[in-house]
Write an enzyme that holds these catalytic residues in place. Structure first.
Site, PDB file in Angstrom:
ATOM      1  N   THR A   1       0.757  -1.246  -0.256  1.00  0.00           N
ATOM      2  CA  THR A   1       0.031  -0.104  -0.068  1.00  0.00           C
ATOM      3  C   THR A   1       0.863   1.244   0.082  1.00  0.00           C
ATOM      4  OG1 THR A   1      -0.117   0.118   2.630  1.00  0.00           O
ATOM      5  CG2 THR A   1      -1.733  -1.158   1.187  1.00  0.00           C
ATOM      6  N   HIS A   2       0.473   2.330  -0.601  1.00  0.00           N
ATOM      7  CA  HIS A   2       1.458   3.513  -0.808  1.00  0.00           C
ATOM      8  C   HIS A   2       2.717   3.036  -1.387  1.00  0.00           C
ATOM      9  CE1 HIS A   2      -1.703   5.312   1.937  1.00  0.00           C
ATOM     10  NE2 HIS A   2      -1.455   4.184   2.830  1.00  0.00           N
TER      11      HIS A   2
ATOM     12  N   SER B   1      18.082  -1.825 -25.551  1.00  0.00           N
ATOM     13  CA  SER B   1      18.268  -0.555 -25.824  1.00  0.00           C
ATOM     14  C   SER B   1      19.335  -0.295 -26.699  1.00  0.00           C
ATOM     15  CB  SER B   1      18.806   0.301 -24.536  1.00  0.00           C
ATOM     16  OG  SER B   1      19.621   1.358 -24.703  1.00  0.00           O
TER      17      SER B   1
ATOM     18  N   LYS C   1      19.913  -3.970 -21.589  1.00  0.00           N
ATOM     19  CA  LYS C   1      18.466  -3.788 -20.967  1.00  0.00           C
ATOM     20  C   LYS C   1      17.524  -4.387 -21.667  1.00  0.00           C
ATOM     21  CE  LYS C   1      17.563   0.327 -19.933  1.00  0.00           C
ATOM     22  NZ  LYS C   1      17.516   2.089 -20.284  1.00  0.00           N
TER      23      LYS C   1
ATOM     24  N   ASN D   1      13.800  -3.322 -22.229  1.00  0.00           N
ATOM     25  CA  ASN D   1      12.682  -2.022 -22.061  1.00  0.00           C
ATOM     26  C   ASN D   1      11.334  -2.532 -22.037  1.00  0.00           C
ATOM     27  OD1 ASN D   1      14.905  -0.393 -21.451  1.00  0.00           O
ATOM     28  ND2 ASN D   1      14.971   0.191 -23.676  1.00  0.00           N
TER      29      ASN D   1
ATOM     30  N   GLU E   1       4.511   0.273 -21.805  1.00  0.00           N
ATOM     31  CA  GLU E   1       4.426   1.599 -21.657  1.00  0.00           C
ATOM     32  C   GLU E   1       3.559   2.472 -22.667  1.00  0.00           C
ATOM     33  OE1 GLU E   1       8.924   2.160 -19.984  1.00  0.00           O
ATOM     34  OE2 GLU E   1       8.546   2.422 -22.102  1.00  0.00           O
TER      35      GLU E   1
ATOM     36  N   TYR F   1     -31.193  16.307 -36.007  1.00  0.00           N
ATOM     37  CA  TYR F   1     -29.892  16.377 -36.495  1.00  0.00           C
ATOM     38  C   TYR F   1     -29.156  17.685 -36.606  1.00  0.00           C
ATOM     39  CZ  TYR F   1     -25.851  14.948 -39.206  1.00  0.00           C
ATOM     40  OH  TYR F   1     -24.549  14.758 -39.552  1.00  0.00           O
TER      41      TYR F   1
ATOM     42  N   GLN G   1     -21.539  14.757 -37.159  1.00  0.00           N
ATOM     43  CA  GLN G   1     -20.631  13.904 -37.992  1.00  0.00           C
ATOM     44  C   GLN G   1     -19.260  13.624 -37.471  1.00  0.00           C
ATOM     45  OE1 GLN G   1     -20.283  16.312 -41.829  1.00  0.00           O
ATOM     46  NE2 GLN G   1     -18.464  17.031 -41.055  1.00  0.00           N
TER      47      GLN G   1
END
Length: 242
Positions: A43-44, A165, A171, A173, A178, A205, A210
């Protein structure tokens, strides 16, 4: 034209519902395979009590199941036939509105011709459901981004849903999550466009209407794609532990 949009939207709602079912199944499958992995419940974003990973994953599954309920309920209001409304007051031609509705798979014809021409609340309702779904997907994406980092190290995304990367090839990613996280704002914008367009319009209308297509089509296509990507992430990721 209103009939075409309703037919298209009905089909897209069914596709999205099927994609959500696939995503929920992928989460359940991951829970069955790796749910007994012990992780810190938070939590938090602070460590709390230890929990099973499956407990956390199934929390997302339940939220997504409510997204399906919202879509299925909204579909009832999409699946009404506007045929025969003409410009706003019906047509003098001897048509059978109940029969045309039946032939096109609608539940029933709409009761008021002016409402049939002017209403866009069914589009707003489905797009609202898409926004709520995208908020849930964005939360899932955020956790996949965190969990796949070296700081957490809970999961490893497959090569299909991550990239290396250009200058640091070691890495991995989390590009797919994302992008899902980023596209949630796009669908929120689509809903805002629809609501703003309809605000203050007189019956029946008006040419403003449209503009509904672009926002609706983008919201549906984006949400369907993001659900599919998220399902792919869960179907192929590796759980490393907590």
């Amino acid at each position: 034209m209103a009939t075409d949009v309703r037919l298209w939207l009905r089909a897209r709602v069914d596709v999205l519902d099927g994609m959500l079912a696939r995503l929920i199944r992928a989460i359940v499958d991951r829970t069955e395979a790796d749910g007994r992995t012990l992780v810190p419940g938070m939590t938090h974003l602070q460590r709390g009590q230890p929990i099973w990973l499956g407990h956390h994953l199934l929390a997302h599954a339940w939220a997504l199941s409510r997204d399906r309920e919202r879509l299925q309920d909204a579909r009832k209001r999409v699946n009404r036939s506007p045929l025969g409304a003409a410009a706003m007051a019906g047509t003098p031609h001897p048509i059978d509105r109940a029969r045309t509705a039946e032939l096109l798979g609608f539940d029933a014809p709409m009761d008021n011709a002016m409402d049939a021409v002017a209403c866009r609340d069914h589009l707003i309702e489905v797009t609202s459901a898409c926004v709520i779904t995208m908020v849930h997907l964005s939360r899932i994406a955020e956790e996949l981004v965190m969990w796949s980092s070296r700081e957490f190290g809970w999961v490893r995304l497959s090569d299909e849903w991550s990239t290396g990367s250009s200058i640091m090839p070691q890495k991995r990613n989390p590009d797919a999550p994302e992008l899902v996280r980023g596209k949630s704002g796009r669908v929120v914008g689509d809903l805002n466009a629809l609501i703003t367009m309809c605000k203050g319009l007189p019956m029946a209308y008006n040419r403003d209407l449209q503009e509904d297509r672009e926002a609706l089509f983008d919201a549906m296509h984006t949400t369907i794609a993001c659900v599919s990507v998220t399902a792919g992430c869960f179907e192929s990721l590796t759980v490393l532990g907590g």
